[in-house]
Design a protein around this motif. Structure first.
Motif, short mmCIF file in Angstrom:
data_model
loop_
_atom_site.label_atom_id
_atom_site.label_comp_id
_atom_site.label_asym_id
_atom_site.label_seq_id
_atom_site.Cartn_x
_atom_site.Cartn_y
_atom_site.Cartn_z
N LYS A 68 0.83 -1.20 0.00
CA LYS A 68 0.00 0.00 0.00
C LYS A 68 0.87 1.26 0.00
O LYS A 68 0.56 2.23 -0.70
CB LYS A 68 -0.95 0.00 1.21
N ASN A 123 -3.25 7.29 -9.58
CA ASN A 123 -4.65 7.00 -9.35
C ASN A 123 -4.78 5.73 -8.50
O ASN A 123 -5.27 4.70 -8.97
CB ASN A 123 -5.39 6.85 -10.68
N PRO A 128 -6.06 2.97 -5.64
CA PRO A 128 -7.39 2.58 -5.17
C PRO A 128 -7.80 3.37 -3.94
O PRO A 128 -6.98 3.60 -3.05
CB PRO A 128 -7.23 1.08 -4.85
N SER A 129 -9.04 3.79 -3.87
CA SER A 129 -9.50 4.58 -2.74
C SER A 129 -9.41 3.80 -1.43
O SER A 129 -9.26 4.38 -0.36
CB SER A 129 -10.95 5.05 -2.98
N SER A 130 -9.51 2.47 -1.52
CA SER A 130 -9.47 1.63 -0.32
C SER A 130 -8.10 1.68 0.36
O SER A 130 -7.98 1.30 1.52
CB SER A 130 -9.82 0.18 -0.66
N GLY A 160 -6.52 4.36 1.08
CA GLY A 160 -6.48 5.52 1.98
C GLY A 160 -5.25 6.38 1.82
O GLY A 160 -4.75 6.95 2.79
N CYS A 161 -4.75 6.51 0.58
CA CYS A 161 -3.51 7.25 0.35
C CYS A 161 -3.64 8.72 0.72
O CYS A 161 -2.67 9.36 1.14
CB CYS A 161 -3.10 7.14 -1.12
N GLU A 162 -4.84 9.28 0.58
CA GLU A 162 -5.02 10.69 0.87
C GLU A 162 -4.93 10.99 2.36
O GLU A 162 -4.74 12.12 2.78
CB GLU A 162 -6.38 11.19 0.35
N ASP A 163 -5.01 9.95 3.20
CA ASP A 163 -5.00 10.15 4.64
C ASP A 163 -3.64 9.91 5.26
O ASP A 163 -3.49 10.02 6.46
CB ASP A 163 -6.01 9.22 5.32
N SER A 209 1.67 5.72 -7.54
CA SER A 209 0.51 5.72 -8.43
C SER A 209 -0.16 7.09 -8.48
O SER A 209 -0.32 7.76 -7.46
CB SER A 209 -0.51 4.68 -7.96
N CYS A 219 0.84 4.02 -2.95
CA CYS A 219 0.50 5.41 -2.65
C CYS A 219 1.59 6.36 -3.13
O CYS A 219 1.31 7.48 -3.58
CB CYS A 219 0.29 5.59 -1.15
N LYS A 228 -5.01 11.03 9.07
CA LYS A 228 -6.32 11.30 9.68
C LYS A 228 -6.36 12.65 10.40
O LYS A 228 -6.91 12.80 11.48
CB LYS A 228 -6.71 10.18 10.65
#
Length: 217
Positions: free
Chosen positions: A29, A38, A40-42, A44-47, A36, A33, A103
């Motif tokens: 993961k 794009n 996968p949203s699962s 949680g790369c933005e967090d 990539s 992150c 988070k």
């Protein structure tokens, strides 16, 4: 799993050896992150900050003699903003990974639930004569089950013990929560803490953003 080695494919005369992908899921993961455009949203790369820190002897822990409400004296506050701080013992080998942010918090330790993940402190000196201690932990639980626990073991120069909180019973999922417990330990000159995750699920995480230790005479 991913094929590690073998002879041919699905031969009844030769074994096929596979790598357990779940054992390296955190690394996968993290790499996705980072690389990539794009992901996968699962995942949680933005967090999460993409630069996970494995070990850092710098510390942003603060020790003062400030007296809080109720007569408690702050012994040390660890917020993990520069490194593992007071929690440096065995941090390379216990699957506890530090992120610069996650988070909405700066400085976060991620403890996985694939087995038992631990985070041990160094010896913490107690300069004032304290007979009672209070430990507070800011945590955020993700995908944990009813059987999963977050525990704190403590060991002082005069006593030892533990406190555990059960997911979904003692703390909710997907939100920051502060858990606190107290213990007695008269004539203590030093103490150590160990945070550990005892879990049966393999996909959950506990995030830790702050550990605060206070004492009272």
């Amino acid at each position: 799993g991913v094929v590690s080695w073998g002879i041919g494919c699905a031969s009844e005369d030769y074994p096929g050896v596979y790598a357990r992908v779940s054992a390296q899921y955190d690394w996968i993961k993290s790499e996705v992150c980072k690389g990539s455009k794009n992901p996968p949203s699962s995942f949680g790369c933005e967090d999460r900050d993409n630069s996970a820190v494995t070990q850092n002897d710098d510390t942003d822990s603060t020790a003062t003699t400030t007296t809080t409400s109720g007569g408690w004296n702050i012994i040390v506050t660890e917020e993990f903003r520069k490194g593992y701080g007071i929690f440096t013992v065995d941090s390379k080998n216990n699957r506890a990974i530090r992120y610069n942010s996650a988070k909405g918090k700066s400085g976060v330790i991620r403890m996985s639930t694939d087995g038992t993940s631990t985070l041990k402190s160094n010896q913490i000196s107690v300069t004032n004569p304290e007979s009672k201690f209070k430990v507070s932990v800011d945590l955020y639980a993700v995908n944990m089950s009813h059987e999963d626990n977050i525990c704190i073991d403590y060991q002082t120069s005069t006593s030892q013990g533990e406190t555990c909180w059960k997911a979904l019973h003692d703390f909710p999922l997907s939100q920051w929560e502060t858990k606190t417990f107290e213990f007695d330990a008269a004539n203590t000159e030093s103490l150590r803490l160990r945070l550990r995750v005892d879990a049966t699920s393999e996909s959950g995480d506990i995030l830790i953003s702050r550990v605060n230790i206070e004492g009272s005479a």
